[in-house]
Write a protein that holds these residues in place. Structure first.
Motif, short mmCIF file in Angstrom:
data_model
loop_
_atom_site.label_atom_id
_atom_site.label_comp_id
_atom_site.label_asym_id
_atom_site.label_seq_id
_atom_site.Cartn_x
_atom_site.Cartn_y
_atom_site.Cartn_z
N TRP A 46 21.86 39.90 -24.58
CA TRP A 46 22.77 38.99 -23.88
C TRP A 46 23.18 37.81 -24.73
N GLN A 47 22.38 37.45 -25.74
CA GLN A 47 22.68 36.29 -26.58
C GLN A 47 23.99 36.44 -27.34
N TYR A 48 24.46 37.64 -27.54
CA TYR A 48 25.74 37.89 -28.22
C TYR A 48 26.86 37.92 -27.18
N THR A 49 27.02 36.82 -26.47
CA THR A 49 27.94 36.81 -25.32
C THR A 49 29.39 37.07 -25.70
N ASP A 50 29.82 36.60 -26.85
CA ASP A 50 31.22 36.86 -27.24
C ASP A 50 31.45 38.35 -27.47
N LEU A 51 30.52 38.99 -28.13
CA LEU A 51 30.63 40.43 -28.35
C LEU A 51 30.46 41.18 -27.03
N GLY A 70 20.68 41.42 -17.61
CA GLY A 70 19.93 40.45 -16.84
C GLY A 70 18.53 40.86 -16.45
N GLU A 71 18.14 42.05 -16.76
CA GLU A 71 16.83 42.50 -16.31
C GLU A 71 15.69 41.89 -17.12
N GLU A 81 29.88 31.35 -17.83
CA GLU A 81 30.77 30.44 -18.54
C GLU A 81 31.60 31.16 -19.59
N ARG A 82 31.10 32.24 -20.10
CA ARG A 82 31.82 33.01 -21.12
C ARG A 82 32.81 33.96 -20.47
N HIS A 83 33.45 33.48 -19.43
CA HIS A 83 34.51 34.23 -18.75
C HIS A 83 34.03 35.59 -18.29
N ASN A 84 32.91 35.58 -17.60
CA ASN A 84 32.34 36.82 -17.07
C ASN A 84 32.11 37.85 -18.16
N ALA A 85 31.17 37.54 -19.03
CA ALA A 85 30.87 38.41 -20.17
C ALA A 85 30.37 39.78 -19.75
N VAL A 86 29.89 39.91 -18.54
CA VAL A 86 29.44 41.20 -18.03
C VAL A 86 30.01 41.41 -16.63
N SER A 87 29.97 42.65 -16.17
CA SER A 87 30.49 42.97 -14.84
C SER A 87 29.54 42.52 -13.75
N LYS A 88 28.24 42.69 -14.00
CA LYS A 88 27.23 42.31 -13.02
C LYS A 88 25.98 41.82 -13.73
#
Length: 67
Positions: A15-20, A35-36, A49-56
């Motif tokens: 998750w730390q690579y939020t831009d990617l 998120g698990e 904050e990263r414009h919804n970097a993931v769907s869920k």
């Protein structure tokens, strides 16, 4: 992955690579989840904050908030 008709892909990268992660999420027809693994309120905030970097975001209730 589209040909396999997956419901989602989980933790495709840390998750730390939020831009990617955002780029992968934008380009993937399959929803991206994370998120698990030891998620905290700060991590959720960063992902949102990263414009919804993931769907869920789906925390593991046994380990959430440990950090």
């Amino acid at each position: 992955m589209k040909e396999y008709n997956l419901s989602w892909m989980e933790d495709v990268i840390p998750w730390q690579y939020t831009d990617l992660l955002k780029q992968i999420s934008d380009e993937s027809p399959t929803p991206i989840l994370t998120g698990e693994a030891h998620i905290s309120e700060r991590v959720v905030q960063v992902l949102c904050e990263r414009h919804n970097a993931v769907s869920k975001i789906h925390p593991d209730l046994a380990t959430s908030g440990e950090f």
